[in-house]
Design an enzyme around this catalytic site. Structure first.
Site, PDB file in Angstrom:
ATOM      1  N   TRP A 102       7.498  29.596  -3.002  1.00  0.00           N
ATOM      2  CA  TRP A 102       8.885  29.863  -2.584  1.00  0.00           C
ATOM      3  C   TRP A 102       9.736  28.625  -2.767  1.00  0.00           C
ATOM      4  O   TRP A 102      10.887  28.711  -3.215  1.00  0.00           O
ATOM      5  CB  TRP A 102       8.940  30.374  -1.146  1.00  0.00           C
ATOM      6  CG  TRP A 102       8.161  31.643  -0.954  1.00  0.00           C
ATOM      7  CD1 TRP A 102       7.120  31.843  -0.099  1.00  0.00           C
ATOM      8  CD2 TRP A 102       8.342  32.884  -1.654  1.00  0.00           C
ATOM      9  NE1 TRP A 102       6.655  33.130  -0.226  1.00  0.00           N
ATOM     10  CE2 TRP A 102       7.383  33.784  -1.165  1.00  0.00           C
ATOM     11  CE3 TRP A 102       9.233  33.321  -2.643  1.00  0.00           C
ATOM     12  CZ2 TRP A 102       7.268  35.097  -1.625  1.00  0.00           C
ATOM     13  CZ3 TRP A 102       9.123  34.625  -3.114  1.00  0.00           C
ATOM     14  CH2 TRP A 102       8.155  35.499  -2.592  1.00  0.00           C
ATOM     15  N   ASP A 169      14.271  26.739   4.454  1.00  0.00           N
ATOM     16  CA  ASP A 169      13.830  28.133   4.340  1.00  0.00           C
ATOM     17  C   ASP A 169      12.789  28.360   5.436  1.00  0.00           C
ATOM     18  O   ASP A 169      11.674  27.871   5.339  1.00  0.00           O
ATOM     19  CB  ASP A 169      13.233  28.367   2.945  1.00  0.00           C
ATOM     20  CG  ASP A 169      12.644  29.766   2.777  1.00  0.00           C
ATOM     21  OD1 ASP A 169      12.674  30.560   3.741  1.00  0.00           O
ATOM     22  OD2 ASP A 169      12.144  30.057   1.666  1.00  0.00           O
ATOM     23  N   LYS A 193       9.600  38.837   7.927  1.00  0.00           N
ATOM     24  CA  LYS A 193       8.385  38.134   8.333  1.00  0.00           C
ATOM     25  C   LYS A 193       8.277  38.021   9.858  1.00  0.00           C
ATOM     26  O   LYS A 193       7.201  38.026  10.392  1.00  0.00           O
ATOM     27  CB  LYS A 193       8.331  36.734   7.719  1.00  0.00           C
ATOM     28  CG  LYS A 193       8.554  36.678   6.216  1.00  0.00           C
ATOM     29  CD  LYS A 193       7.365  37.138   5.404  1.00  0.00           C
ATOM     30  CE  LYS A 193       7.690  37.349   3.936  1.00  0.00           C
ATOM     31  NZ  LYS A 193       8.184  36.173   3.232  1.00  0.00           N
TER      32      LYS A 193
HETATM   33  C1  LIG Z   1       8.697  35.888   1.753  1.00  0.00           C
HETATM   34  C2  LIG Z   1       9.352  34.590   1.538  1.00  0.00           C
HETATM   35  C3  LIG Z   1      10.433  34.439   0.657  1.00  0.00           C
HETATM   36  C4  LIG Z   1      10.959  35.566  -0.219  1.00  0.00           C
HETATM   37  O1  LIG Z   1      11.695  36.433   0.526  1.00  0.00           O
HETATM   38  P1  LIG Z   1      12.486  37.663  -0.165  1.00  0.00           P
HETATM   39  O2  LIG Z   1      13.218  38.202   1.013  1.00  0.00           O
HETATM   40  O3  LIG Z   1      11.453  38.568  -0.736  1.00  0.00           O
HETATM   41  O4  LIG Z   1      13.376  37.100  -1.196  1.00  0.00           O
HETATM   42  C5  LIG Z   1      11.021  33.197   0.569  1.00  0.00           C
HETATM   43  N1  LIG Z   1      10.589  32.155   1.296  1.00  0.00           N
HETATM   44  C6  LIG Z   1       9.541  32.252   2.138  1.00  0.00           C
HETATM   45  C7  LIG Z   1       9.102  31.046   2.914  1.00  0.00           C
HETATM   46  C8  LIG Z   1       8.897  33.471   2.292  1.00  0.00           C
HETATM   47  O5  LIG Z   1       7.861  33.583   3.140  1.00  0.00           O
END
Ligand SMILES: *Cc1c(COP(=O)(O)O)cnc(C)c1O
Length: 356
Positions: A102, A169, A193
């Protein structure tokens, strides 16, 4: 029978949230309308959006501290793009820490906007740890990091002290542990998540951060537009925002982040103790960087795979396979996963040891 859901995302949400969300699909708060058909401009939904934005800030300890919260669309991946668009000055520079798939996705998007400095990367070791010694250029427009690396099972314990704006993030560990969130200038997290269903992303932005790039930004990508329009620039994902609010209320009723952090620590301790104790298993992440949300582990002997897979599937466990890019196993222990589910997994690991 309800499964023990260790899926990495979308993932488990509190059972009572499923119940409340399903009731709102039939009749939203006695309005005689479904949450799926109600206007996003209705006073009932405007109130939902307002409450969700306020409660997100409140749970993070950021109320009254000069932050805005918005619920956007496009997933965390969209923020990989929106962040440099809104924060990297023309001919400017940004700094990134590369701790996984990511993080590197975010780096890729930033490169289209300007000088993107990768201060450190654990890629050569297949992202099994968090790089600790690196320098952030003091003239960078911002520093971007990923607090929890969902695929590799690593988590940042420390965040750098820096004079440049800190962007993170937090998709896979937001609302899971206490942190001084006021150290961050921008936080984003896809809902799926730890917060709600897929379809919305929480973005928390400190006042004074925006409008410094000298760039013309399309409205839909412009954070300032979304703040000014109170997260209603265009039709928001009504159901995803409502269900996120239900989850945030559930967390608030439990006692907020400090209360869930205790549960998350107990779950992680239970599983990692077994991974370390049981001679048939080994962890894949550096011990000091182990994630409390996603535990990644392997069998010492691949020949036991069929037997182990049978054991956990028969125990009612779902979603334990590792990410397709790394294999092995990954147990995602998000806020809503009960300690009892982890005990069921540990029992299956012990049973394998007994019969293998
Ligand atoms: C799952 C995840 C993403 C991607 O998320 P999307 O909503 O599918 O774009 C980005 N960063 C992290 C840390 C993630 O766990």
């Amino acid at each position: 029978m309800k499964k023990h859901n260790f899926s990495a995302g979308p993932c488990i949400l509190p059972q009572e949230v499923f119940q409340q969300a399903s009731e709102a699909v039939l009749d939203f708060n006695g309005t005689g309308l479904s949450i799926l058909e109600i206007s996003h401009r209705s006073k009932e939904f405007v109130a939902v959006m307002k409450e969700a934005r306020a409660l997100a800030l409140d749970l993070l300890g950021l109320s009254g501290k000069g932050y805005h919260a918005v619920f956007l669309q496009g997933g965390a991946s969209m923020e990989f793009l929106r962040v440099p668009y809104n924060l990297m000055t023309v001919n400017g520079k940004a700094a990134y820490l590369d701790t996984g798939t990511w993080a590197s996705g975010a780096i890729k998007e930033a490169k289209a906007f300007g000088d993107t400095v990768v201060v450190a990367s654990s890629k050569p070791e297949n992202y099994n740890h968090i790089p600790k010694s690196f320098e952030i250029p003091t003239d960078a427009d911002y520093f971007h990091c990923t607090s929890n690396n969902t695929i590799y099972g690593t988590q940042m314990r420390q965040f750098p002290e820096t004079n440049v704006p800190l962007v993170c993030d937090m998709s896979s560990d937001i609302f899971s542990r206490t942190l001084d969130f006021s150290k961050f200038d921008l936080i984003y997290a896809g809902a799926q998540k730890n917060m709600g269903p897929a379809g919305t992303t929480l973005v928390v932005i400190k006042e004074g951060l925006l409008n410094k790039t000298g760039r013309s930004i399309p409205n839909i990508l412009n954070y300032q537009q979304h703040i000014d329009k109170e997260s209603m620039y265009n039709t928001p994902p009504v159901f995803a925002v409502y269900t996120s609010l239900l989850t945030l209320k559930w967390l608030q009723n439990l006692g907020g982040i400090p209360a869930i952090e205790k549960v998350n620590e107990a779950k992680a301790a239970l599983l990692y103790n077994e991974i370390d104790r049981n001679p048939l298993f080994k962890g894949t992440a550096a011990t000091e960087d182990r994630s409390k949300m996603n535990a990644t582990f392997l069998l010492e002997n691949e020949a036991h795979a069929a037997l182990f897979d049978n054991l956990w599937k028969n125990a009612g466990i779902s979603g334990l396979n590792g990410h397709r890019s790394v294999g092995g196993y990954r147990a995602s222990m998000y806020n809503a996963l009960p300690l009892e589910s982890v005990q069921v997994l540990v029992d299956a690991m012990k049973e394998l040891e007994r019969i293998a």
